[in-house]
Design an enzyme around this catalytic site. Structure first.
Site, PDB file in Angstrom:
ATOM      1  N   ARG A   1       8.972  65.731  34.340  1.00 11.74           N
ATOM      2  CA  ARG A   1      10.053  66.206  33.467  1.00 11.74           C
ATOM      3  C   ARG A   1       9.532  67.227  32.470  1.00 11.74           C
ATOM      4  NH1 ARG A   1      11.776  61.041  30.745  1.00 11.74           N
ATOM      5  NH2 ARG A   1      13.097  62.394  29.499  1.00 11.74           N
TER       6      ARG A   1
ATOM      7  N   SER B   1      13.278  55.946  30.530  1.00 12.22           N
ATOM      8  CA  SER B   1      11.845  56.100  30.246  1.00 12.22           C
ATOM      9  C   SER B   1      11.416  55.182  29.097  1.00 12.22           C
ATOM     10  CB  SER B   1      11.565  57.570  29.906  1.00 12.22           C
ATOM     11  OG  SER B   1      10.313  57.715  29.312  1.00 12.22           O
TER      12      SER B   1
ATOM     13  N   LYS C   1       9.603  50.927  29.451  1.00 12.46           N
ATOM     14  CA  LYS C   1       8.304  50.592  28.839  1.00 12.46           C
ATOM     15  C   LYS C   1       8.455  49.491  27.800  1.00 12.46           C
ATOM     16  CE  LYS C   1       7.766  54.961  28.053  1.00 12.46           C
ATOM     17  NZ  LYS C   1       7.447  56.340  27.759  1.00 12.46           N
TER      18      LYS C   1
ATOM     19  N   HIS D   1      10.863  50.890  18.159  1.00 11.11           N
ATOM     20  CA  HIS D   1      10.426  52.133  18.794  1.00 11.11           C
ATOM     21  C   HIS D   1      11.110  53.296  18.099  1.00 11.11           C
ATOM     22  CE1 HIS D   1       9.150  54.857  22.012  1.00 11.11           C
ATOM     23  NE2 HIS D   1      10.331  55.408  21.880  1.00 11.11           N
TER      24      HIS D   1
ATOM     25  N   ASP E   1       7.177  55.833  35.232  1.00 13.02           N
ATOM     26  CA  ASP E   1       7.428  56.690  34.069  1.00 13.02           C
ATOM     27  C   ASP E   1       6.300  57.693  33.871  1.00 13.02           C
ATOM     28  OD1 ASP E   1       9.016  57.442  31.703  1.00 13.02           O
ATOM     29  OD2 ASP E   1       7.192  56.861  30.662  1.00 13.02           O
TER      30      ASP E   1
HETATM   31  N1  URA Z   1       9.732  59.218  24.828  1.00 19.35           N
HETATM   32  C1  URA Z   1       9.578  58.606  26.016  1.00 19.35           C
HETATM   33  O1  URA Z   1       8.814  57.671  26.153  1.00 19.35           O
HETATM   34  N2  URA Z   1      10.303  59.054  27.061  1.00 19.35           N
HETATM   35  C2  URA Z   1      11.176  60.078  26.973  1.00 19.35           C
HETATM   36  O2  URA Z   1      11.799  60.417  27.943  1.00 19.35           O
HETATM   37  C3  URA Z   1      11.317  60.707  25.725  1.00 19.35           C
HETATM   38  C4  URA Z   1      10.585  60.249  24.664  1.00 19.35           C
END
Ligand code: URA
Length: 451
Positions: free
Chosen positions: A168, A183, A187, A82, A161
């Protein structure tokens, strides 16, 4: 338990229990806790931070708000990568087939372009016919057959999320290390990988503008991920300049093809090979261990040097490129049309960026290029905005190059003439030229491992 008391406790610097965090997270998802209270809680977290234990509990609660991918019955090891987001960062497109060719399965769930950063899903969807909307059955089928599959987040995965991230975004609470950690990690854990490699970008084109901030995020991701039973590597890489020579959705597919044919630019290949190598090492660790449901696969590669060699061989042999083409076909893409568009898929609205003076290119500011890309149609300000496949930047020269006045730096394509006008000040402002050859920053800045 009243939400107001939990907000007050965090406002005053207290550490929230798992039950208190559950009241906020589960209450927000179910609609029992209203948005205005969650907004206040987010701001309190933003200023007061979270302990490591709170971050791990928040991640776990978010993960449990939805379903997770079921990869049982498919032979692993499963490792994903990621990136925290950058400009010209098409590493996922190149790395997934390389790593799959080496025997690691890559269940990749990616995001879309937002703000100045690009998105893997938008790049892939610029290939005619390619779909990133895979149901679980097709995701599993392609992962098993091709070694990797590329999909977007579904509504069922981490719904907490989806709601929290949108909130946010409009309450100025995105840039909080514990909130970002929970977050991203919730995932990634939901997609079923046993090991994860995080590319934490640092520099003007990244979320984290300084190495210190990138290090804080990388440490938090590694530590929290380890607490969730995953093997984790955090690699901090430079995002001062755009990565590679092309920025733009189909333009980056073209550059990924170049890389998989062994003709990629050096900076992009260095970052790709390093991350891919760590994926092999992470996939190899855990073999024979009985911890945390991780299996690993013995014999993949024991060291980064050995893993890098294997990744290079996967490119040289053509195996990685074959897998890329196989994935394009599996996911509905028209391979012949993609190859016929290579080098030709260009908007009619073009302008050249030329050196205003002689000297060395000191920098090309990735943040300004990324922001300009939003005007051109590469990226978007809102998740619902459309993007264009045939726009962006093709750089002829980058940092360190010696130029004469008038030399071509980049060809820029926009969705229309107005978009080029709107972006032009940012584009010219991104370029700085000076008399001396600039110092080169290392691309791979630091690595933190928990294997
Ligand atoms: N990418 C995400 O998936 N979440 C965040 O909080 C910041 C970047």
């Amino acid at each position: 338990m009243r939400a107001v008391d939990i907000i007050m406790k965090k406002r005053d610097g207290g550490e929230l229990s798992r039950e208190e965090l559950a009241t906020i997270v589960n209450g927000y998802v179910s609609g029992e806790v209203p948005e205005y209270q969650v907004s206040a809680w987010l701001m309190a977290v933003f200023f007061r931070g979270m302990s490591f234990r709170e971050t791990a509990d928040l991640t776990d609660l978010m993960l449990r708000s939805g379903s997770t991918m079921n990869l049982s019955g498919i032979k692993g090891p499963f490792v994903d990568k990621h990136s925290t987001g950058g400009v010209g960062d098409k590493v996922s497109l190149i790395l997934a087939p390389i790593v799959a060719a080496c025997g690691v399965r890559v269940p990749m769930m990616s995001g879309r372009a937002l703000g100045h950063t690009g998105g893997t899903l938008d790049k892939l969807e610029s290939i005619p016919g390619y779909t990133t909307r895979l149901d679980e059955q097709r995701f599993r089928e392609y992962l098993e057959r091709d070694g990797f599959a590329m999909t977007g987040q579904t509504d069922a995965i981490v719904p907490a999320d989806k709601k929290l991230y949108s909130l946010r975004d409009v309450t100025a609470t995105v840039e909080s290390v514990p909130l970002i950690t929970a977050s991203i990690l919730s995932k990634k854990v939901a997609e079923g990988a046993e090991a994860l490699v995080f590319d934490v970008k640092s520099g003007p084109g990244a979320f984290m503008k300084t190495v210190e901030d990138a290090e804080r995020l990388a440490s938090s991701l590694v530590k929290t991920g380890q607490a969730m039973g995953k093997r984790i590597v955090g690699v901090i890489t430079d995002m001062t300049e755009p990565l590679g020579d092309k920025v733009g959705n189909f333009f980056e597919v073209e550059e990924s093809i170049d890389c998989l044919r062994g003709k990629g630019p050096a900076d992009l290949m260095e970052v790709t090979y390093r991350l891919a190598a760590w994926m092999l090492v992470a996939g190899s660790h855990g073999a024979g261990s009985h911890g945390a449901g991780s299996h690993g696969a013995a014999g993949l590669a024991e060291s980064v040097a050995e893993a890098t060699k294997r990744c290079e061989e996967a490119v040289l042999s053509g195996k990685a490129y074959d897998l890329f083409l196989r994935n394009v076909k599996s996911q509905g893409g028209d391979v012949e049309r993609m190859l016929s568009l290579y080098g030709n898929y260009r908007s009619a609205f073009m302008r050249e960026l030329r050196a205003p003076a002689a000297g060395h290119i000191q920098s090309i500011d990735a943040f300004k290029i990324g922001l300009a890309g939003v005007y051109l149609g590469v990226g978007r300000n809102r998740t619902s905005d459309p993007v264009a496949p045939d726009v962006g930047f093709i750089f002829e020269r980058k940092k360190g190059a010696r130029v004469a006045a008038g030399d071509l730096i980049a060809t820029v394509y926009g969705k229309d003439a107005a978009s080029l006008d709107a972006a032009w000040e940012l584009i010219t402002g991104s370029l700085s030229i000076g008399p001396a050859e600039p110092k080169r920053n290392p691309l791979v800045i630091k690595e933190i491992t928990a294997l």
